[in-house]
Design a protein around this motif. Structure first.
Motif, PDB file in Angstrom:
ATOM      1  N   ASP A   1       6.367  -6.311  -4.538  1.00  0.00           N
ATOM      2  CA  ASP A   1       4.598  -5.357  -4.502  1.00  0.00           C
ATOM      3  C   ASP A   1       4.398  -6.250  -5.234  1.00  0.00           C
ATOM      4  N   ASP A   2       4.790  -6.995  -6.280  1.00  0.00           N
ATOM      5  CA  ASP A   2       4.263  -7.682  -7.055  1.00  0.00           C
ATOM      6  C   ASP A   2       4.656  -9.788  -7.712  1.00  0.00           C
ATOM      7  N   ALA A   3       5.019  -9.743  -5.352  1.00  0.00           N
ATOM      8  CA  ALA A   3       4.789 -10.836  -5.516  1.00  0.00           C
ATOM      9  C   ALA A   3       3.696 -12.102  -5.354  1.00  0.00           C
ATOM     10  N   PHE A   4       3.520 -13.438  -5.358  1.00  0.00           N
ATOM     11  CA  PHE A   4       2.167 -14.027  -5.056  1.00  0.00           C
ATOM     12  C   PHE A   4       2.161 -14.123  -3.459  1.00  0.00           C
ATOM     13  N   LEU A   5       0.546 -13.601  -2.797  1.00  0.00           N
ATOM     14  CA  LEU A   5       0.885 -14.325  -1.422  1.00  0.00           C
ATOM     15  C   LEU A   5      -0.396 -14.865  -0.969  1.00  0.00           C
ATOM     16  N   LEU A   6      -0.043 -16.095  -0.332  1.00  0.00           N
ATOM     17  CA  LEU A   6      -1.572 -16.680   0.215  1.00  0.00           C
ATOM     18  C   LEU A   6      -1.276 -15.543   1.599  1.00  0.00           C
ATOM     19  N   ASP A   7      -2.434 -15.763   1.458  1.00  0.00           N
ATOM     20  CA  ASP A   7      -3.133 -15.200   3.633  1.00  0.00           C
ATOM     21  C   ASP A   7      -3.917 -16.293   3.910  1.00  0.00           C
ATOM     22  N   VAL A   8      -3.630 -16.976   5.087  1.00  0.00           N
ATOM     23  CA  VAL A   8      -4.130 -18.313   5.684  1.00  0.00           C
ATOM     24  C   VAL A   8      -4.671 -17.674   7.231  1.00  0.00           C
ATOM     25  N   ARG A   9      -5.448 -16.321   6.968  1.00  0.00           N
ATOM     26  CA  ARG A   9      -6.070 -15.894   8.197  1.00  0.00           C
ATOM     27  C   ARG A   9      -7.911 -16.560   8.076  1.00  0.00           C
ATOM     28  N   GLU A  10      -8.084 -16.920   9.431  1.00  0.00           N
ATOM     29  CA  GLU A  10      -9.866 -16.929   8.751  1.00  0.00           C
ATOM     30  C   GLU A  10     -10.395 -15.316   8.705  1.00  0.00           C
ATOM     31  N   ASP A  11     -11.407 -15.974   7.687  1.00  0.00           N
ATOM     32  CA  ASP A  11     -12.595 -14.684   7.106  1.00  0.00           C
ATOM     33  C   ASP A  11     -12.436 -13.543   7.925  1.00  0.00           C
ATOM     34  N   ASP A  12     -12.712 -13.291   9.443  1.00  0.00           N
ATOM     35  CA  ASP A  12     -12.676 -11.661   9.489  1.00  0.00           C
ATOM     36  C   ASP A  12     -11.753 -11.319   9.448  1.00  0.00           C
ATOM     37  N   GLU A  13     -10.875 -11.931   9.928  1.00  0.00           N
ATOM     38  CA  GLU A  13      -9.575 -11.253   9.693  1.00  0.00           C
ATOM     39  C   GLU A  13      -9.042 -10.598   8.501  1.00  0.00           C
ATOM     40  N   TRP A  14      -9.517 -11.137   7.198  1.00  0.00           N
ATOM     41  CA  TRP A  14      -9.644 -11.433   5.989  1.00  0.00           C
ATOM     42  C   TRP A  14     -10.315 -10.098   5.683  1.00  0.00           C
TER      43      TRP A  14
ATOM     44  N   GLY B   1      -4.471  -7.999  -3.925  1.00  0.00           N
ATOM     45  CA  GLY B   1      -3.726  -8.870  -4.670  1.00  0.00           C
ATOM     46  C   GLY B   1      -3.578 -10.345  -3.806  1.00  0.00           C
ATOM     47  N   ALA B   2      -3.795 -10.865  -2.733  1.00  0.00           N
ATOM     48  CA  ALA B   2      -3.628 -11.901  -2.039  1.00  0.00           C
ATOM     49  C   ALA B   2      -4.992 -12.532  -2.567  1.00  0.00           C
ATOM     50  N   LEU B   3      -4.582 -14.165  -2.351  1.00  0.00           N
ATOM     51  CA  LEU B   3      -5.690 -14.961  -2.402  1.00  0.00           C
ATOM     52  C   LEU B   3      -5.412 -15.371  -0.639  1.00  0.00           C
ATOM     53  N   HIS B   4      -6.723 -15.625  -0.884  1.00  0.00           N
ATOM     54  CA  HIS B   4      -7.206 -15.995   0.559  1.00  0.00           C
ATOM     55  C   HIS B   4      -8.126 -17.630   0.809  1.00  0.00           C
TER      56      HIS B   4
ATOM     57  N   ARG C   1       7.335 -18.713  -6.199  1.00  0.00           N
ATOM     58  CA  ARG C   1       7.300 -18.705  -4.528  1.00  0.00           C
ATOM     59  C   ARG C   1       5.905 -17.971  -4.496  1.00  0.00           C
ATOM     60  N   VAL C   2       5.494 -18.772  -3.738  1.00  0.00           N
ATOM     61  CA  VAL C   2       4.488 -17.915  -2.778  1.00  0.00           C
ATOM     62  C   VAL C   2       4.748 -17.854  -1.497  1.00  0.00           C
ATOM     63  N   HIS C   3       4.489 -17.185  -0.887  1.00  0.00           N
ATOM     64  CA  HIS C   3       5.127 -16.136  -0.006  1.00  0.00           C
ATOM     65  C   HIS C   3       3.239 -16.586   0.697  1.00  0.00           C
ATOM     66  N   VAL C   4       3.373 -16.636   2.153  1.00  0.00           N
ATOM     67  CA  VAL C   4       2.612 -17.269   3.256  1.00  0.00           C
ATOM     68  C   VAL C   4       2.159 -16.816   4.044  1.00  0.00           C
TER      69      VAL C   4
ATOM     70  N   GLN D   1       5.107 -30.544  -0.178  1.00  0.00           N
ATOM     71  CA  GLN D   1       4.947 -31.014  -1.575  1.00  0.00           C
ATOM     72  C   GLN D   1       5.718 -30.289  -2.545  1.00  0.00           C
ATOM     73  N   GLY D   2       6.079 -29.961  -2.037  1.00  0.00           N
ATOM     74  CA  GLY D   2       7.465 -29.877  -3.468  1.00  0.00           C
ATOM     75  C   GLY D   2       6.931 -28.135  -4.456  1.00  0.00           C
ATOM     76  N   VAL D   3       6.567 -27.291  -3.504  1.00  0.00           N
ATOM     77  CA  VAL D   3       6.337 -25.962  -3.895  1.00  0.00           C
ATOM     78  C   VAL D   3       7.604 -24.875  -3.436  1.00  0.00           C
ATOM     79  N   ASP D   4       8.115 -23.936  -4.054  1.00  0.00           N
ATOM     80  CA  ASP D   4       8.501 -23.491  -3.245  1.00  0.00           C
ATOM     81  C   ASP D   4       8.006 -21.804  -2.355  1.00  0.00           C
ATOM     82  N   ALA D   5       7.672 -22.501  -0.551  1.00  0.00           N
ATOM     83  CA  ALA D   5       7.121 -21.766  -0.144  1.00  0.00           C
ATOM     84  C   ALA D   5       7.841 -20.911   0.710  1.00  0.00           C
ATOM     85  N   VAL D   6       7.560 -19.641   1.380  1.00  0.00           N
ATOM     86  CA  VAL D   6       7.891 -18.873   2.221  1.00  0.00           C
ATOM     87  C   VAL D   6       6.601 -18.826   3.388  1.00  0.00           C
ATOM     88  N   ASN D   7       7.831 -18.481   4.745  1.00  0.00           N
ATOM     89  CA  ASN D   7       6.780 -17.990   5.894  1.00  0.00           C
ATOM     90  C   ASN D   7       7.253 -16.374   5.310  1.00  0.00           C
TER      91      ASN D   7
END
Length: 109
Positions: A11-24, A31-34, A56-59, A77-83
């Motif tokens: 629940d407290d994971a850092f989440l990066l949302d890469v969808r387009e504006d209309d989807e967001w 709490g996700a970063l868009h 970790r960045v959850h994408v 880029q050396g980031v700890d990221a997961v899909n």
């Protein structure tokens, strides 16, 4: 590529949302970063400012393909990221909260 299931995202994971504006705007994880995929390279600095330095960045995207592209870039880029496999579709199906910008219930477009 590093991948996790929706059920493995805390629940407290850092989440990066890469969808387009209309989807967001239709609905997203609270709490996700868009940063849309179409703007990601230009706005990469926003991620480096917001992401936890030792976390970790959850994408996430709608189903997992756009987020896979961003995850691969971040790992290079050396980031700890997961899909997040299955994306927001699986997120919603798993009963995880989907909200609009004003906190109202949202939906996955």
């Amino acid at each position: 590529m590093p991948t996790v299931q929706v059920s493995d995202v805390k629940d407290d994971a850092f989440l990066l949302d890469v969808r387009e504006d209309d989807e967001w705007q239709a609905g997203h994880a609270e709490g996700a970063l868009h940063i849309p995929l179409s703007e990601f390279v230009a706005r990469y600095g926003e991620l480096t400012e917001a992401a936890p330095q030792d976390g970790r960045v959850h994408v996430i995207c709608r189903a997992g393909s756009r987020s896979a592209q961003v995850t691969m870039y971040l790992v290079q880029q050396g980031v700890d990221a997961v899909n997040v496999d299955g994306g927001m579709q699986d997120w919603q199906q798993a009963g995880r909260p989907v909200v609009t910008d004003d906190g109202a219930p949202g939906f996955v477009l």
